[in-house]
Design a protein around this motif. Structure first.
Motif, short mmCIF file in Angstrom:
data_model
loop_
_atom_site.label_atom_id
_atom_site.label_comp_id
_atom_site.label_asym_id
_atom_site.label_seq_id
_atom_site.Cartn_x
_atom_site.Cartn_y
_atom_site.Cartn_z
N ALA A 58 0.83 -1.21 0.00
CA ALA A 58 0.00 0.00 0.00
C ALA A 58 0.86 1.25 0.00
O ALA A 58 0.49 2.29 -0.57
N ASP A 59 2.04 1.18 0.63
CA ASP A 59 2.95 2.32 0.68
C ASP A 59 3.99 2.29 -0.44
O ASP A 59 4.51 3.32 -0.84
N GLN A 60 4.33 1.08 -0.92
CA GLN A 60 5.32 0.96 -1.99
C GLN A 60 4.79 0.01 -3.06
O GLN A 60 5.24 -1.13 -3.18
N PRO A 61 3.81 0.46 -3.84
CA PRO A 61 3.09 -0.42 -4.76
C PRO A 61 3.95 -1.04 -5.87
O PRO A 61 3.55 -2.05 -6.45
N GLY A 62 5.10 -0.47 -6.15
CA GLY A 62 5.92 -1.01 -7.23
C GLY A 62 7.12 -1.81 -6.77
O GLY A 62 7.95 -2.21 -7.60
N ASP A 63 7.23 -2.06 -5.47
CA ASP A 63 8.41 -2.76 -4.95
C ASP A 63 8.43 -4.20 -5.46
O ASP A 63 7.50 -4.98 -5.23
N LYS A 64 9.52 -4.58 -6.14
CA LYS A 64 9.60 -5.89 -6.79
C LYS A 64 9.66 -7.04 -5.78
O LYS A 64 9.04 -8.09 -5.97
N ALA A 65 10.43 -6.85 -4.71
CA ALA A 65 10.53 -7.91 -3.70
C ALA A 65 9.17 -8.16 -3.06
O ALA A 65 8.80 -9.32 -2.80
N LYS A 89 2.26 -6.96 -12.75
CA LYS A 89 2.94 -5.72 -12.33
C LYS A 89 4.44 -5.93 -12.27
O LYS A 89 5.22 -5.03 -12.57
N LEU A 90 4.84 -7.12 -11.90
CA LEU A 90 6.26 -7.42 -11.72
C LEU A 90 6.98 -7.57 -13.05
O LEU A 90 8.11 -7.09 -13.22
N THR A 91 6.36 -8.23 -14.00
CA THR A 91 7.01 -8.49 -15.28
C THR A 91 6.81 -7.38 -16.30
O THR A 91 7.63 -7.21 -17.21
N SER A 97 10.76 -15.09 -17.48
CA SER A 97 11.69 -16.20 -17.65
C SER A 97 12.06 -16.74 -16.27
O SER A 97 11.80 -16.11 -15.25
N GLY A 98 12.68 -17.93 -16.25
CA GLY A 98 13.14 -18.51 -14.99
C GLY A 98 12.01 -18.71 -14.00
O GLY A 98 10.93 -19.20 -14.34
#
Length: 515
Positions: A58-65, A89-91, A97-98
């Motif tokens: 909610a505070d960091q909507p684009g964080d990949k981890a 959102k992640l890809t 891949s992987g």
């Protein structure tokens, strides 16, 4: 007066400001929420992890981890739509891949999109990719293709998940030996893995070792609190053990967060039927009746409930599809015949019951019902079926004795207990061998209370029988109620059969425990 009012307003705003600061200071940061979700994920508490990772995002909507963890959590919860959204959102626009490709494929399978799953995997030849391709083939009803991909995964070294899914596949195609082998390999690779524990419970139930099955499901429920399969597995075994109050408590717990789950509904109806709460069965099933497949086992329970409630035509409508599609289902045929007879169709009842009644192993209940239908239809075969119904109990007793003895030798305690229970139901309940064997079977099933009851009944009939003394003493020991009495009984058994290794072993255990 105005000055004092303005001052009060400023004071109120200042207090609100201080409260907001305090709340902000107490609120966890996104990184703290992430760390907490990671710990919960590692502990298999996926429900809690879902909430904390959502708070972090909610505070960091684009964080990949965070997105990666969210996808894994949602896949673990079976939420393919949510996992797919997180992975998208992640890809971004790039093809995954992987590990990401494998996660995207798994999310697609959860959404019943096998073609998308297959396309997502690309040319990957990892063990996990082969496992997922095997599942894609299953979804497409390609059994041969599924087996090929499972074998490729095995050739690459295999994994717990591949062993487990291959085991389930082999179970479905009837290769129980192969399924057991794969389950054993999963357990050896990771004994505390959810799949290993669930398969262990499933095969223990198959072999009649309900105590072992219950142990597996309970361990799975403890280690994986969000696993519906572990909880419903435990409930099912409790029902098979006859511990209906415990089963109902478990079902109430599961229904609180999965009220519409098909397994929960089936077990709830089965529990109500065991209590002969036919109105309760009707209430449970009515809400899902329109969604049931023609041969859904729930229909048979529902059909019997309707029959017992006097709704004969509705019972016929539920039971007919099952009896027609499954000619070997004696229970469905018997219930359908009974419903047809109750509805006034005696000839229809005879036609339904005749395949059962004409078999050499027909039960007295089936023959008596056939005789009743024949009488209602004024059929000359009435006397013949009536006479056979009176002879059937003797033949049935011999069969049940043989089944019980074979089950005892094979360690199938549930089957043994079932056979001895049926013998006791149609006899005077004074056969010492049956009572003694029933006590031992119940002990091996973990039902120590019932074991003590049957052992006491056998002991009263033959207080000097070494085998009876051994069972009674061992039941006392295993129940933990009276170690001194257990030792006394086992010592008497050892005195009467000094060369019996089992009795000597039991006695040694009680001596060790009592000091």
């Amino acid at each position: 007066m105005g000055f004092r009012l303005i001052s009060s307003q400023r004071k109120m705003r200042f207090l609100i400001f201080l409260s907001l600061l305090a709340i902000a200071a107490c609120s966890p940061t996104p990184q703290q929420n992430l760390a907490k979700a990671q710990r919960e994920f590692a502990a298999h508490d996926f429900g809690a992890a879902r909430l904390d990772i959502a708070n972090a995002l909610a505070d960091q909507p684009g964080d990949k981890a965070m997105l990666l963890l969210q996808a894994k959590v949602l896949i673990s919860l079976g939420d393919g739509d949510g996992a797919g959204a997180a992975l998208a959102k992640l890809t971004g626009a790039a093809p995954p891949s992987g590990e990401l490709a494998e996660l995207c494929a798994e999310a697609a399978l959860l959404r019943h999109l096998p073609d998308l799953a297959q396309a997502t995997l690309g040319e990957s030849r990892s063990i996990e990719a082969e496992r997922l391709r095997a599942l894609v083939a299953i979804a497409k009803r390609d059994g041969r293709g599924s087996a090929e991909h499972f074998k490729k995964g095995l050739a690459a070294g295999g994994s717990v998940r591949l062993f487990a899914d291959y085991s389930r596949f082999q179970w479905l195609i009837g290769d129980l030996a192969g399924a057991q082998d794969m389950a054993n390999r999963a357990a050896k690779a990771s004994p505390d893995d959810l799949d290993s524990l669930l398969l262990g419970g499933k095969f223990a139930s198959l072999h009649g070792d309900l105590a072992k099955a219950l142990e597996n499901y309970r361990k799975a429920a403890k280690l994986y609190p969000a696993s519906l399969a572990a909880l419903t597995g435990e409930a099912a075994v409790l029902g098979d053990l006859g511990r209906m109050d415990e089963m109902q408590q478990m079902l109430d717990r599961v229904a609180a967060f999965a009220p519409g789950d098909a397994t929960v509904i089936f077990l709830g109806a089965k529990a109500a039927a065991t209590r002969k709460d036919w109105a309760g069965v009707q209430t449970i099933v009515q809400g899902v009746e329109a969604t049931l497949q023609p041969t859904d086992p729930l229909r048979q329970i529902y059909g019997e409930a309707l029959l017992r409630l006097g709704q004969n035509n509705m019972a016929i409508a539920q039971l007919s599809p099952i009896a027609n599609a499954q000619p070997g289902n004696r229970g469905a045929a018997r219930l359908l015949g009974e419903a047809l007879l109750a509805a006034g169709d005696a000839k229809g009842a005879m036609a339904t019951l005749r395949p059962l009644a004409n078999q050499r192993n027909a039960s007295s209940e089936e023959l008596a019902l056939m005789a009743k239908a024949a009488q209602a239809a004024s059929d000359p075969s009435t006397a013949r079926y009536s006479a056979r119904s009176k002879q059937a109990p003797i033949q049935a007793l011999a069969r049940e004795f043989a089944l019980g003895d074979a089950a005892i030798r094979g360690g199938n305690w549930a089957a043994a207990a079932g056979a001895y229970r049926r013998i006791l139901a149609v006899s005077d309940g004074r056969n010492v061998i049956v009572l003694n064997n029933m006590a031992y079977a119940q002990l091996m099933l973990g039902n120590t209370g019932q074991a003590l009851d049957f052992a006491d009944r056998a002991l009263k009939l033959e207080p000097h029988n070494a085998s009876v003394l051994d069972t009674a003493g061992w039941a006392q020991f295993r129940s933990g109620r009276n170690i001194a009495e257990a030792r006394r009984l086992l010592q008497l058994a050892a005195d009467r059969a000094p060369t019996n290794v089992t009795i000597r072993t039991h006695l040694a255990e009680t001596i060790k425990a009592s000091g």
